[in-house]
Design a protein around this motif. Sequence first.
Motif, PDB file in Angstrom:
ATOM      1  N   SER A 229      13.195  50.635 -14.299  1.00 30.57           N
ATOM      2  CA  SER A 229      12.193  50.479 -12.982  1.00 30.57           C
ATOM      3  C   SER A 229      11.269  51.596 -12.393  1.00 30.57           C
ATOM      4  O   SER A 229      10.520  51.508 -11.485  1.00 30.57           O
ATOM      5  N   VAL A 233       8.696  47.470 -11.325  1.00 30.74           N
ATOM      6  CA  VAL A 233      10.313  46.447 -11.059  1.00 30.74           C
ATOM      7  C   VAL A 233      10.535  46.001 -12.209  1.00 30.74           C
ATOM      8  O   VAL A 233      10.097  45.746 -13.200  1.00 30.74           O
ATOM      9  N   ARG A 251      13.491  48.314  -8.013  1.00 35.91           N
ATOM     10  CA  ARG A 251      11.981  48.737  -7.772  1.00 35.91           C
ATOM     11  C   ARG A 251      11.948  50.519  -7.629  1.00 35.91           C
ATOM     12  O   ARG A 251      12.404  50.791  -6.941  1.00 35.91           O
TER      13      ARG A 251
END
Length: 321
Positions: A229, A233, A251
């Motif tokens: 990520s 994300v 994220r």
Amino acid sequence: MTRRLDAGADPESFGVGGSRPLHRAALFGSPEVVGELARRVPDVDALENGTTALWDATVAGRTENARALAAAGADPEWIGHGGWTPARLSLAGPEPGLFTPTGGRPELLGPPGAQPDPLDPPGHRPRLTDAERAVADEGRRLVAALGDFHYDGLGLASAAGIDAEEAIRRLEATPADRELMASVVADPLDHDMDDILRLVGVTTVPGGCVVTQPWGYGPSMPGIHTRLSTGTVSYGLYANPKSGNQGSIHRDGVCEGWDLHPGGGPYAGETPEQVLFSYVYAHHAVAYCLAYADLRPTDARAVLGPPDHWVELPDRDYWAT
């Protein structure tokens, strides 16, 4: 059921916890049972856990029960999670014509502040915005593209904006032994889970890539997602046969959500956009995870295999982030 009700059974209470029979019937019963109970309760729109029976039937895709409730007087314009009503939410579902329009409540006609359309005056019909319709259309496409398959025990990572080669680089993975992979794919249960947990498939799809393990939770481990990520994300899934679907969001290397329930349907406190997304992908956990990362595969190969690459992950602690 009718005999028990005629003999004095309470149509307002079910079981030790006092759950409402109409809500249970809306989810699990037949239209005939729903109609009979609806006829006997004083308020067909009574709430349980903050929602009406009609809302529950609509969200669950029990359209025949939703029709029976509406025919019994349940209100399709009742405002539920995220400001949605059953009438407008159903437009994003499998039967957009589920409810006959009744009245002209503003919330049926678009988001707050929307200007009236002179060609579609208030009271004419509920409608979705273009953005909402796009979410619904993509949901229908993705669910159909994946098809139905058994996924208990599946581990999955959906990473946005990177291809399989970049994912492999980030994970520092190496090509898996072909003979071993052939044996594992043929019968994963013939191998010790600890010995095959670091074997994963990686596939490029429109929008990003998928890391998959049809037999285990490997791709859902947080150490996978902190790497995948970076600058983007990733959504992780483990379809735990014991406890149900377990999801996570990472994220830019940071965990934003853990022990989530992808595909579980809308929840109180979600935004209007989240409610729509949860409804579109209700009962479709794999599609939910892919769509969350804006992945748009055209079939289930990235999930079920054969992947673009079978690789082996380095031996490290993937539970440490």
